[in-house]
Design an enzyme around this catalytic site. Structure first.
Site, PDB file in Angstrom:
ATOM      1  N   GLY A  82     -41.135  49.893 -23.558  1.00  0.00           N
ATOM      2  CA  GLY A  82     -40.393  48.603 -23.391  1.00  0.00           C
ATOM      3  C   GLY A  82     -40.523  48.145 -22.116  1.00  0.00           C
ATOM      4  N   GLY A  83     -39.940  47.083 -21.837  1.00  0.00           N
ATOM      5  CA  GLY A  83     -39.917  46.473 -20.492  1.00  0.00           C
ATOM      6  C   GLY A  83     -39.253  47.282 -19.413  1.00  0.00           C
ATOM      7  N   VAL A  87     -41.162  56.372 -22.990  1.00  0.00           N
ATOM      8  CA  VAL A  87     -40.694  57.788 -23.370  1.00  0.00           C
ATOM      9  C   VAL A  87     -42.167  58.462 -24.021  1.00  0.00           C
ATOM     10  CG1 VAL A  87     -39.247  59.072 -24.880  1.00  0.00           C
ATOM     11  CG2 VAL A  87     -38.601  56.798 -24.068  1.00  0.00           C
ATOM     12  N   LYS A 104     -38.204  60.518 -20.381  1.00  0.00           N
ATOM     13  CA  LYS A 104     -37.941  59.008 -20.405  1.00  0.00           C
ATOM     14  C   LYS A 104     -38.176  58.721 -18.853  1.00  0.00           C
ATOM     15  CE  LYS A 104     -34.139  55.985 -20.794  1.00  0.00           C
ATOM     16  NZ  LYS A 104     -32.623  55.844 -21.351  1.00  0.00           N
ATOM     17  N   TYR A 154     -36.871  67.302 -27.492  1.00  0.00           N
ATOM     18  CA  TYR A 154     -37.350  66.391 -28.291  1.00  0.00           C
ATOM     19  C   TYR A 154     -37.169  66.499 -29.818  1.00  0.00           C
ATOM     20  CZ  TYR A 154     -41.585  64.960 -31.099  1.00  0.00           C
ATOM     21  OH  TYR A 154     -42.510  64.266 -31.810  1.00  0.00           O
ATOM     22  N   ASP A 197     -24.308  51.582 -26.984  1.00  0.00           N
ATOM     23  CA  ASP A 197     -25.527  51.101 -27.312  1.00  0.00           C
ATOM     24  C   ASP A 197     -25.980  51.837 -28.860  1.00  0.00           C
ATOM     25  OD1 ASP A 197     -27.814  49.248 -27.574  1.00  0.00           O
ATOM     26  OD2 ASP A 197     -28.948  50.790 -26.405  1.00  0.00           O
ATOM     27  N   PRO A 200     -29.671  52.205 -35.023  1.00  0.00           N
ATOM     28  CA  PRO A 200     -30.558  53.178 -35.871  1.00  0.00           C
ATOM     29  C   PRO A 200     -31.486  53.621 -34.896  1.00  0.00           C
ATOM     30  CG  PRO A 200     -29.864  51.134 -37.172  1.00  0.00           C
ATOM     31  CD  PRO A 200     -29.237  50.814 -35.776  1.00  0.00           C
ATOM     32  N   ASP A 215     -30.276  58.377 -26.291  1.00  0.00           N
ATOM     33  CA  ASP A 215     -30.192  57.485 -25.383  1.00  0.00           C
ATOM     34  C   ASP A 215     -28.720  57.004 -24.822  1.00  0.00           C
ATOM     35  OD1 ASP A 215     -30.919  55.495 -23.564  1.00  0.00           O
ATOM     36  OD2 ASP A 215     -31.888  53.915 -24.807  1.00  0.00           O
TER      37      ASP A 215
END
Length: 920
Positions: A82-83, A87, A104, A154, A197, A200, A215
């Site tokens: 992502g921006g 990961v 990450k 993991y 945050d 799902p 996260d």
């Protein structure tokens, strides 16, 4: 991109996340123009962030042959990008271990001091979280290029919404899985961490069906406000979350509390139930979504299930089938009512209208699964009443009056709508409203009020008045089996608060027994007709158990002991029939504990008779309590029961192994440590803690560790004094104050602290004075006061206070003789009276012949008690019978533990004296 201020970065992050959800093109460009509002700096920054995202995505899709290395960890594949970065799946390659992890890392183009601080904070947060449903933090560091990275467990799993659909989980199964997620979030809140945050993609489910929360990059710690604040906790500043799952206050940039996680969990539950998010449309731009979150109420999940002809119907059919339901209409019906209400409460715009905590949210889900009414279904004035109770403890009585008035009005309305067929539907609706309100007052509000100081008389009035309405409702629908069970449960609640000897009560045991018998009479025919009615069978067994406890275990109370035995047997059968039912296991633990006490407790003292049976029963209790806590970890009442069971094992072990008993008293205290900080301050937990401290203090005192003993007993005294002062009309709480006070007097005496011992005996007598002011003829109170007065008299004489000694002894000895000499005198009462008549320092009141008569009768009733044999030996000695005195003290030595405790050493010293000293 140059470093920017923290405030600017926070806002850019929100806009950037929203823009990422719009496909590249005119719509995205229009959004960027809209949010930048003519500010070229903002527009440029957003465009550069979006370009960096495209760059990262492009590099990822080209699948470079060489994957990065992070210290000891070699990347093996890309898990997501992502921006903000990427990961990787990686393995540790340092020659010692080789296991898979997730790494990450921040994209170099996105680095800023703010993001660096965010990674540092995430590392600190994760390092402090150790929970089976939270992915574990393993390591962290800085790459050669200067980019920070985190190494995590993991988790090989699937995002929770997809996993539920692929497994075709039923609604109930989804709720059970949701409860595990809520448990993880609640744990984080207890550690003062708010996730912020929850969505799902941040919750994976393993192949074994266990969730893992990921996260914590935007999590915040709860910190106290500055001096002069309101004392509440607030979040450290910061705003970075996913708008579709973010709470209104988070989107407004306010300092959010735990309510933002409650809201996000509400969105998650909504999606798990109906397959849609509360605010999402096929082409809805992010700004419109934010506007809806802020200003529009979400439709209930039941209404979000498509059920219209055409494409929507086929979509709805697929949603229903993924939940094990035949068609969309059936799913809508299943979601209507309580589940709609639960999600609506979690998604309320104002945090004040949501669940106060994740645990409260989860408890409503549990109540739904167990078939009980949920808090969220309470609407209107009586919901406001519940909130008022929570905020204004001192005004509980007024709250009860308000709710009672509501019920009275509704029931009166129900009575009026009867005969006419055209009014039948309205009548049924009003009947159910009245029933729900009465049930709420009897089974929910009064339970909540039970933890409030000074609530015992209020609870009694609430239950009593509510039962009048339940009685009338039952008469209206006499064939309604469920209503009859509710009525019986109401009688059980009333009996508990009237006079259950093991619960806070207002000291009306006769009325309590009457209510227990009413409940049993209602339930017996129901269980005979419907043996699979679990609620009815549980309630019937509970009625027998508590009636048996109220009647008592000793003296002429064979009925009480037998009722407890029968109830325990029934609970054992119920636990075998429904081993995975929490309530059944929890009540079985209570029953077996009560049965153990019925076998071993006599007049408040632990007896050696039936000790093996009692130990077997209390170990059964412990097993059931542990099984219940596996079903519902940390549940307050069951943790209290586990603590009580360990304490009872300690009491019984002490009879033959006093040092070995210490471990169980400490286990009793340790069991309470699994409670949340809030639950530890509840009436239930404080009572259990004081009991465990009493056991430990008495144990240590008899082992000769007087400083540790006195510390434990003093803490127990403070707890019980506080509980009694907060609930001044609670007779049980006042009576329980006598125990630590008396024990302190005895242990101070063992330690040679004569003045302190006398002071504590006098304090105990003063408590009995207050008890007798309420119940002048109560034989337990009269005998208890006389016993401590007799001991105090001897100490007063020793300190030269002869006038006080005469007064105390003349008040005590006649009462002891009268109660012990009655036909109902117990073995313990006889033994205590005998000792007092032998040892009183007021010589004119000594009566060795009567004392020997009492001691012989006590020994015939219970010849296996070491202390009774020791008192009998003393009676023989004062009656100048050396042979029988020696024989009796030898019996006492054979019955006492073999460890050289102060008690055994004292018995051995007494034996030598009887063998060699001159007769008195």
């Amino acid at each position: 991109m140059p470093a920017v201020s923290q405030e600017r970065f926070q806002q850019l992050a929100v806009w950037f996340e929203a823009a990422l959800r719009i496909p590249p093109g005119p719509v995205r460009d229009e959004y960027v123009t809209q949010v930048s509002a003519g500010d070229e700096t903002v527009r440029e920054a957003l465009l550069r962030l979006l370009e960096s995202d495209t760059d990262v995505q492009g590099r990822a899709s080209s699948a470079p042959a060489r994957l990065p290395r992070f210290g000891s960890y070699q990347a093996r594949g890309l898990l997501g990008v992502g921006g903000m970065g990427a990961v990787y799946r990686a393995t540790r390659e340092d020659g010692e271990l080789r296991h898979e992890v997730a790494v990450k890392v921040v994209a170099g183009v996105m680095w800023s001091p703010v993001l660096d601080e965010r990674f540092r904070r995430e590392r600190q947060i994760l390092a402090g979280l150790q929970h089976p449903y939270i992915a574990r933090f393993l390591d962290g560091g800085i790459t050669g290029e200067g980019a920070p990275y985190l190494v995590m467990e993991y988790v090989e799993g699937e995002r929770i919404d997809a996993w539920c659909d692929h497994q075709r989980l039923t609604i109930d199964a989804r709720l059970e899985l949701f409860l595990k997620v809520a448990e993880a979030v609640s744990y984080a809140h207890q550690k003062l961490i708010v996730h912020r945050d929850l969505k799902p993609s941040n919750i994976l489910v393993t192949c074994g069906g266990e969730p893992r929360l990921l996260d914590f990059g935007v999590a915040r710690t709860l910190q106290p406000t500055a001096v002069g604040g309101d004392g509440q906790s607030t979040l450290t500043p910061g705003l970075f979350a996913t708008p579709l799952y973010a709470s209104p206050e988070l989107l407004r940039g306010e300092n959010p509390g735990v309510g933002c996680d409650v809201y996000s969990l509400g969105v998650l539950l909504y999606e798990m139930l109906c397959g849609r998010r509360p605010f999402s449309g096929a082409n809805l731009p992010p700004a419109a979504i934010v506007e809806q979150v802020l200003f529009t109420d979400a439709p209930p999940p039941s209404a979000a299930v498509p059920d219209n002809p055409g494409i929507d119907q086929s979509v709805g059919q697929g949603v229903a089938e993924a939940r094990g339901v035949d068609h969309a209409r059936a799913l809508r019906r299943q979601l209507q009512g309580d589940l709609d209400a639960i999600t609506a409460k979690a998604l309320a715009k104002s945090p004040a209208d949501r669940y106060a905590s994740v645990e409260q949210f989860a408890e409503d889900v549990r109540r739904y699964l167990a078939g009980y009414p949920v808090q969220a279904s309470a609407v209107g004035a009586w919901q406001r009443t519940r909130k008022f109770v929570a905020r204004n403890k001192a005004r509980v009585a007024a709250v009860a009056a308000i709710v009672l008035a509501l019920i009275a009005g509704l029931v009166g309305t129900t009575w009026q709508a009867r005969v006419a067929q055209q009014e039948r539907v309205a009548s049924d609706r009003r009947f159910n409203q009245a029933r729900e309100l009465a049930r709420y007052l009897v089974f929910e509000l009064q339970t909540s009020v039970g933890d409030l100081p000074g609530s015992t008389p209020v609870r009694a009035e609430m239950v009593s008045r509510s039962l009048e309405y339940l009685d009338r409702l039952s008469a209206e629908r006499s064939n309604d089996e469920n209503l009859r069970v509710e009525l019986a449960r109401g009688y059980l609640q009333l009996a508990d608060v009237l006079g259950n000897p093991f619960w806070p009560n207002i000291g009306q045991p006769a009325r309590a027994k009457e209510s227990y018998r009413k409940a049993i009479a209602i339930l017996a025919p129901i269980t005979a007709k419907s043996p699979e009615n679990r609620d009815a069978r549980l309630s019937l067994a509970r009625g027998k158990l508590f009636l048996g406890q109220s009647i008592g275990f000793s003296g002429g109370s064979a009925e009480g002991r037998e009722l407890v035995r029968v109830a325990t047997e029934e609970f054992g059968q119920l636990a075998a029939r429904w081993p995975s039912d929490f309530a059944t296991r929890s009540w079985a633990a209570v029953a077996y504990s009560s049965y153990a006490k019925s076998l071993s407790i006599q007049q408040g003292y632990v007896a050696t008779s039936n000790a093996d049976q009692a130990l077997a029963a209390i170990h059964e209790s412990t097993g059931h309590a542990l099984a219940a806590l596996r079903l519902k970890p940390g549940e307050l009442v069951t943790v209290r029961q586990l603590s009580s069971s360990y304490k009872t094992i300690g009491d019984l072990t002490e009879l033959h192994d006093r040092p070995g008993a210490t471990e169980y008293f400490r286990k009793s205290l340790a069991a309470l440590d699994q409670l949340s900080p809030q639950d530890r301050e509840s009436v239930v937990a404080l009572g259990a803690r004081s009991s465990a401290l009493l056991g430990l203090g008495w144990n240590l005192g008899n082992l000769g560790d007087y400083p540790a003993s006195l510390r434990s007993l003093e803490e127990a005294r403070r707890i019980r004094e506080r509980m009694s002062n907060q609930d001044p009309k609670n007779v049980q709480a006042l009576y329980f104050r006598t125990i630590p006070s008396r024990n302190l007097a005895i242990i101070h005496g063992f330690a040679g602290h004569t003045a302190e011992s006398l002071a504590n005996f006098l304090d105990t007598a003063a408590i009995y004075d207050r008890l007798l002011a309420r119940s002048p003829s109560n034989p337990t109170f009269r005998f208890g006061r006389a016993e401590v007065q007799s001991s105090a008299a001897n100490l007063a004489m020793k300190l030269g206070r002869s006038v006080e000694a005469d007064r105390l002894a003349n008040a005590a000895l006649p009462v002891l003789k009268q109660i012990a000499g009655s036909p109902d005198g117990s073995d313990v009462e006889l033994a205590i009276a005998a000792r007092s008549l032998l040892e009183t320092e007021v010589r004119s009141l000594r009566d060795p012949k009567l004392a020997l008569s009492f001691a012989l009768k006590s020994s015939r009733m219970n010849g296996k008690e070491a202390e009774i044999q020791e008192i009998l030996a003393e009676a023989y000695w004062f009656n100048r019978d050396r042979e029988h005195a020696v024989e009796s003290i030898q019996k006492a030595l054979a019955l006492i533990e073999q460890t050289p405790t102060p008690a055994r050493q004292n018995f051995e010293k007494t034996l030598r004296r009887y063998q060699t000293a001159k007769l008195p």
